[in-house]
Scaffold this active site. Structure first.
Site, short mmCIF file in Angstrom:
data_model
loop_
_atom_site.label_atom_id
_atom_site.label_comp_id
_atom_site.label_asym_id
_atom_site.label_seq_id
_atom_site.Cartn_x
_atom_site.Cartn_y
_atom_site.Cartn_z
N CYS A 293 17.85 22.73 35.27
CA CYS A 293 16.95 23.58 36.06
C CYS A 293 17.20 23.39 37.57
O CYS A 293 18.24 23.77 38.06
CB CYS A 293 15.51 23.30 35.67
N GLU B 162 14.89 19.57 26.81
CA GLU B 162 13.87 18.62 26.36
C GLU B 162 12.57 19.29 25.94
O GLU B 162 11.57 18.63 25.70
CB GLU B 162 13.56 17.63 27.50
N HIS C 208 15.88 24.19 29.67
CA HIS C 208 15.29 22.88 29.39
C HIS C 208 15.62 22.40 27.98
O HIS C 208 15.00 22.82 27.01
CB HIS C 208 13.76 22.97 29.53
#
Length: 395
Positions: free
Chosen positions: A274, A366, A364
């Protein structure tokens, strides 16, 4: 209703007398306004109006530091049915400036719920608004672009609110990472006991699940403040350096670019996500620019340019990297390829360095509430650290 209409639509369920909902108004900087009901804390809030297309994961959304100084509009109409809990926070507090929902759940009906969403916003002093036409609001932002916004349930005079919105700061040029970063370094221990790798993570607005994802793979993660220098990171003798997500304009983060320059010069493997992707891009000499309304949600399709594999991914970014989608680019650190592309609009979603051990993605991997298509990128980072260690003859 035109973009400059000044009278907001009436509340759909407005009822007079005792117990009536408190009136609230959302005002955009171009003069478009929407009437609704106070949700969460009573007061007023200002920030950049953005919309998120996720149907789940609202607790992770409101606690994501990347949403700092933004007012988030949920496009899914019914929000709050699973309540909130102490486990799913992605940071130590709610990060959004304001929260906008169409139809908030009246109750929390999940075995993990400890409080309702309304209670959580009120306890945190976060101003929200409900009962407005979020579909019309989202369409307006898609046509006009993300813009400054205000929510008020204290002073609903339209002229006064518009004046305050137009006096509020914008997102271009905003240096926000240090505002949400950790003040002191801390360590997330490897879940495997003895760590396999040591990672120095530059906290530009990191989410809690990020170091946990690396810890599950045997990484001991040292999280450092946003303005840490290359010397600070390299003093840990890390196997790799991680650059986190975060809020604001990447063009304002020259300190992070300077830090990463020192890390790349030292030959330490780098992985960025990001905001970290944008910092790597600027360090390589690419430009960043502001998207019209950004990518926010957990249903964004991205293509891997090498394999052709398509992953559904979680996004939260209003800025993007400008780089050629095909071929190789020559940079101060050798050849670089665009590794991932957004299928909705061809935005650059990842970079791979071919001559130094570094790569990054705009999305992302995660994502706690899902999807999990991209989690393998942490394995790729571990593989990069292992290869670099072998090349140095350390393992």
């Amino acid at each position: 209703m035109s973009g400059l209409d000044r009278q907001p639509a009436p509340l759909e369920h407005e009822r007079p007398g005792p117990g009536a909902p408190r009136r609230a108004v959302l005002m955009l900087e171009d003069g478009r306004s929407f009437a609704g009901e106070a949700f969460g804390s009573v007061g007023e809030a200002f920030g950049e109006a953005v919309f998120s297309t996720g149907m789940t994961g609202y607790q992770e959304t409101i606690t994501d530091p990347s949403y700092h100084r933004q007012i988030v509009i949920m496009t899914a109409p019914h929000i709050g049915n699973t309540g909130v809990n102490d486990t799913d926070y992605e940071s130590e507090r709610i990060q959004v400036s304001g929260f906008v929902v169409r139809d908030p759940s009246r109750i929390a009906s999940n075995w993990r719920a400890q409080r309702t969403l309304d209670e959580e916003l009120e306890n945190a002093g976060v101003v929200g608004i409900s009962g407005l036409d979020t579909r019309a609001l989202t369409r307006h932002l898609r046509e006009r672009g993300a813009m400054r916004c205000g929510i008020s349930s204290a002073d609903t005079d339209l002229d006064s609110l518009l004046e305050r919105v137009q006096a509020s700061p914008g997102m271009v040029g905003a240096d926000l990472a240090p505002e949400v970063s950790t003040a002191e370094p801390y360590v997330v221990e490897a879940r495997s006991g003895l760590p396999v790798y040591r990672v120095a993570a530059l906290d530009l607005g990191i989410k809690r699940n990020t170091p946990l994802s690396m810890a599950e793979l045997g990484c001991e993660v040292h999280v450092l403040p946003a303005r840490s220098t290359a010397a600070d990171l390299l003093a840990l003798a890390p196997d790799g350096v991680f650059l986190s997500n975060g809020p604001g304009d990447p063009a304002s983060a020259d300190y992070a670019v300077e830090t990463l320059t020192g890390v790349l010069d030292a030959g330490v493997p780098v992985f960025g996500i990001c905001f970290g992707n944008q910092v790597l891009a600027r360090t390589l000499g690419f430009e960043t620019y502001k998207l019209t309304y950004g990518h926010r949600g957990i249903n964004q399709p991205v293509a891997d340019t090498r394999s052709g594999r398509i992953a559904v991914t979680s996004h939260n970014h209003g800025f993007a990297v400008r780089a050629p989608l095909t071929g190789l680019s020559d940079t101060p650190y050798g050849r670089v390829a665009v590794s991932h592309v957004a299928l909705n609009d061809d935005v650059v979603e990842g970079l791979t360095c071919l001559d130094v051990p570094a790569f990054s993605v705009q999305f992302h991997p995660e994502a706690a509430p899902g999807p999990h298509d991209a989690q393998g990128l942490f394995d790729r980072f571990c593989g990069l650290m292992a290869a670099n260690r072998q090349m140095r003859g350390d393992g």
